[in-house]
Design an enzyme around this catalytic site. Structure first.
Site, PDB file in Angstrom:
ATOM      1  NE  ARG A 119      20.602 -13.935   3.048  1.00 15.36           N
ATOM      2  CZ  ARG A 119      21.598 -14.683   3.507  1.00 15.36           C
ATOM      3  NH1 ARG A 119      21.661 -15.961   3.186  1.00 15.36           N
ATOM      4  NH2 ARG A 119      22.520 -14.161   4.265  1.00 15.36           N
ATOM      5  CE  LYS A 141      -0.816  -3.338   3.284  1.00  9.37           C
ATOM      6  NZ  LYS A 141      -1.725  -2.321   3.856  1.00  9.37           N
ATOM      7  CD  GLU A 183     -11.219  -5.022   7.763  1.00  7.80           C
ATOM      8  OE1 GLU A 183     -11.266  -4.379   6.696  1.00  7.80           O
ATOM      9  OE2 GLU A 183     -10.541  -4.644   8.745  1.00  7.80           O
ATOM     10  CE  LYS A 226      -6.263  -7.145   0.977  1.00 10.07           C
ATOM     11  NZ  LYS A 226      -5.987  -7.281   2.387  1.00 10.07           N
ATOM     12  CD  GLU A 236      -1.376   0.767   1.933  1.00  7.83           C
ATOM     13  OE1 GLU A 236      -1.537  -0.412   2.304  1.00  7.83           O
ATOM     14  OE2 GLU A 236      -1.500   1.738   2.673  1.00  7.83           O
ATOM     15  NE  ARG A 240      -2.735  -4.143   0.020  1.00  8.49           N
ATOM     16  CZ  ARG A 240      -2.098  -5.301   0.080  1.00  8.49           C
ATOM     17  NH1 ARG A 240      -1.203  -5.596  -0.831  1.00  8.49           N
ATOM     18  NH2 ARG A 240      -2.342  -6.167   1.044  1.00  8.49           N
ATOM     19  CG  ASN A 244      -5.538   1.822   4.980  1.00 10.34           C
ATOM     20  OD1 ASN A 244      -5.544   0.642   5.326  1.00 10.34           O
ATOM     21  ND2 ASN A 244      -4.473   2.402   4.457  1.00 10.34           N
ATOM     22  CG  HIS A 247      -8.775   0.279   8.624  1.00  7.91           C
ATOM     23  ND1 HIS A 247      -9.990   0.073   7.990  1.00  7.91           N
ATOM     24  CD2 HIS A 247      -8.312  -0.968   8.931  1.00  7.91           C
ATOM     25  CE1 HIS A 247     -10.224  -1.229   7.903  1.00  7.91           C
ATOM     26  NE2 HIS A 247      -9.228  -1.878   8.468  1.00  7.91           N
ATOM     27  CG  HIS A 251      -5.397   1.428  12.754  1.00 11.15           C
ATOM     28  ND1 HIS A 251      -4.839   1.623  11.516  1.00 11.15           N
ATOM     29  CD2 HIS A 251      -5.761   0.125  12.793  1.00 11.15           C
ATOM     30  CE1 HIS A 251      -4.860   0.482  10.838  1.00 11.15           C
ATOM     31  NE2 HIS A 251      -5.414  -0.431  11.591  1.00 11.15           N
ATOM     32  CG  HIS A 264      -8.762  -4.497  13.231  1.00 12.42           C
ATOM     33  ND1 HIS A 264      -7.986  -3.363  13.131  1.00 12.42           N
ATOM     34  CD2 HIS A 264      -9.182  -4.794  11.975  1.00 12.42           C
ATOM     35  CE1 HIS A 264      -7.934  -3.000  11.861  1.00 12.42           C
ATOM     36  NE2 HIS A 264      -8.649  -3.852  11.141  1.00 12.42           N
TER      37      HIS A 264
HETATM   38  N1  GLY Z   1      -5.684  -4.703   5.167  1.00 12.94           N
HETATM   39  C1  GLY Z   1      -5.345  -3.732   4.215  1.00 12.94           C
HETATM   40  C2  GLY Z   1      -4.476  -4.240   3.110  1.00 12.94           C
HETATM   41  O1  GLY Z   1      -4.283  -5.432   2.966  1.00 12.94           O
HETATM   42  O2  GLY Z   1      -3.946  -3.452   2.366  1.00 12.94           O
END
Ligand code: GLY
Length: 369
Positions: A119, A141, A183, A226, A236, A240, A244, A247, A251, A264
């Protein structure tokens, strides 16, 4: 030179330490921010390049590190199950920590496994690729893919600390490095005009030559940016989303190339050219600024692969994306270098034209290189 950035979150702050050879500080940082014993996760490529002690990071032998096969195809729920089973066999307990040392896939798997094992146990991120250093290891993330799409299962699980040693970049090949640099350029475009100017003036070449001082400076700028976004919008809800940029199209192109033709970052580079075109079309970005951004992007686009696609295929992927199905797709566009805006006001006609334009751009760049 060693830099330290603190990610400030309501529940807990954590440090990101950036420098050359800073992996030597692991024990000291673990004593301060870690918990219990460290259990290691890495992949075969890292172990092959940096030996069984991961470049002096741990005193463990091979058998004490969970060594995954490399590759995006490992990002599936079965890998999480396997990692958790091995953790049980190794005797990892609630009070212990999982240390993920590798690129984006190892970081995603390690972070997700740590978030669900017993958990939830703490994790530490030690990114070894540029992409992981400037983006995926920061902000918590984690996740795996489904056949229906990328990153559809996951969690937010912030690391106890992140250790970024630019020496790991020495073993990265040119294609992987360039992919991560997408990036960096993204960060400059959406949030840091001075980083953009330094790239324009040649910081990119010095980074590609793996000049440690320039790498530390560049990565620190990206991490600062970031960390600030994550502090304001951890889950997000809004801000946040700016990350993107490039992206949405990226994507779709990555998927059309079956995640093999384009990496990517390569797909994001092409995606950013479309985002710049859409910004000009939308009227938010001045045409001349758009042209200077295209000139910069072409430095990298000349050496990255192009793919064959029909604009309709890309549109279908975007419009049927599981994450955007409920509403219109959102595009992150630019008002200026360092000033993003998010809009859902892009008509299918404008999008289709921009994708036609991308086809021509790909053809022209490939013919001239
Ligand atoms: N890679 C995008 C983020 O971490 O929100």
């Amino acid at each position: 030179m060693t830099n330290e950035i603190i990610v400030k979150l309501p529940e807990e702050n954590y440090p990101i330490v950036i420098g050359e050879g800073v992996r030597q500080r692991f024990s000291e940082l673990f004593k301060k921010h870690g918990q219990g014993r460290a259990f290691w996760l890495s992949d075969k490529n890292i172990v092959a390049a940096w030996d069984e002690n991961l470049g002096g990071l741990c005193s463990n032998s091979h058998t004490d590190i969970i060594v995954m096969p490399p590759g995006e195809e490992q990002k599936q729920i079965a890998t999480i199950e396997r990692v958790c089973q091995i953790l049980v066999t190794m005797g990892a307990e609630r009070g212990d920590t999982l240390v993920a040392c590798g690129g984006g896939v190892v970081g995603d798997i390690g972070g997700f496994a740590a978030s669900v094992y017993l958990r939830g146990i703490p994790c530490v991120q030690i990114p070894t690729t540029l992409l992981a250093m400037v983006d995926s290891s920061i902000g918590g993330k984690t996740g795996v893919d489904l056949p229906e799409g990328k990153n559809l299962i996951g969690s937010f699980h912030q690391p106890a600390f992140v250790l970024i040693d630019v020496e790991f970049l020495k073993t990265l090949n040119g294609r992987q490095f360039r992919s991560g640099f997408a990036e960096v350029v993204k960060t400059a475009l959406i949030g840091d005009a001075s980083l953009y100017r330094s790239i324009e003036q040649g910081a990119d070449d010095r980074c590609f030559q793996r000049d440690a001082a320039t790498l530390i400076e560049t990565i620190t700028a990206c991490v600062k940016f970031k960390a600030d976004i994550v502090a304001q919008d951890e889950k997000e809800a809004g801000l946040r989303r700016n990350l993107n940029f490039g992206h949405t199209i990226g994507h779709a192109l990555e998927a059309l190339g079956n995640y093999a033709a384009l990496s990517h970052g390569e797909a994001v580079f092409w995606g950013m050219t479309v985002a710049v075109d859409l910004s000009v079309q939308h009227g938010s970005l001045n045409h001349e600024i758009g042209q200077t951004i295209h000139q910069l992007l072409e430095r990298y686009l000349k050496v990255i692969p192009a793919i064959h696609f029909r604009p309709k295929e890309v549109m279908d992927l975007i419009l049927n994306d599981k994450k955007t199905k409920a509403g219109k797709p959102h595009f992150v566009l630019l008002e200026d270098i360092g000033k993003p805006i998010v809009t859902d006001q892009i008509s299918n006609v404008i999008l289709s034209n921009a994708l036609e334009h991308l086809k021509h751009r790909m053809k022209r760049i490939k013919e001239s290189s």
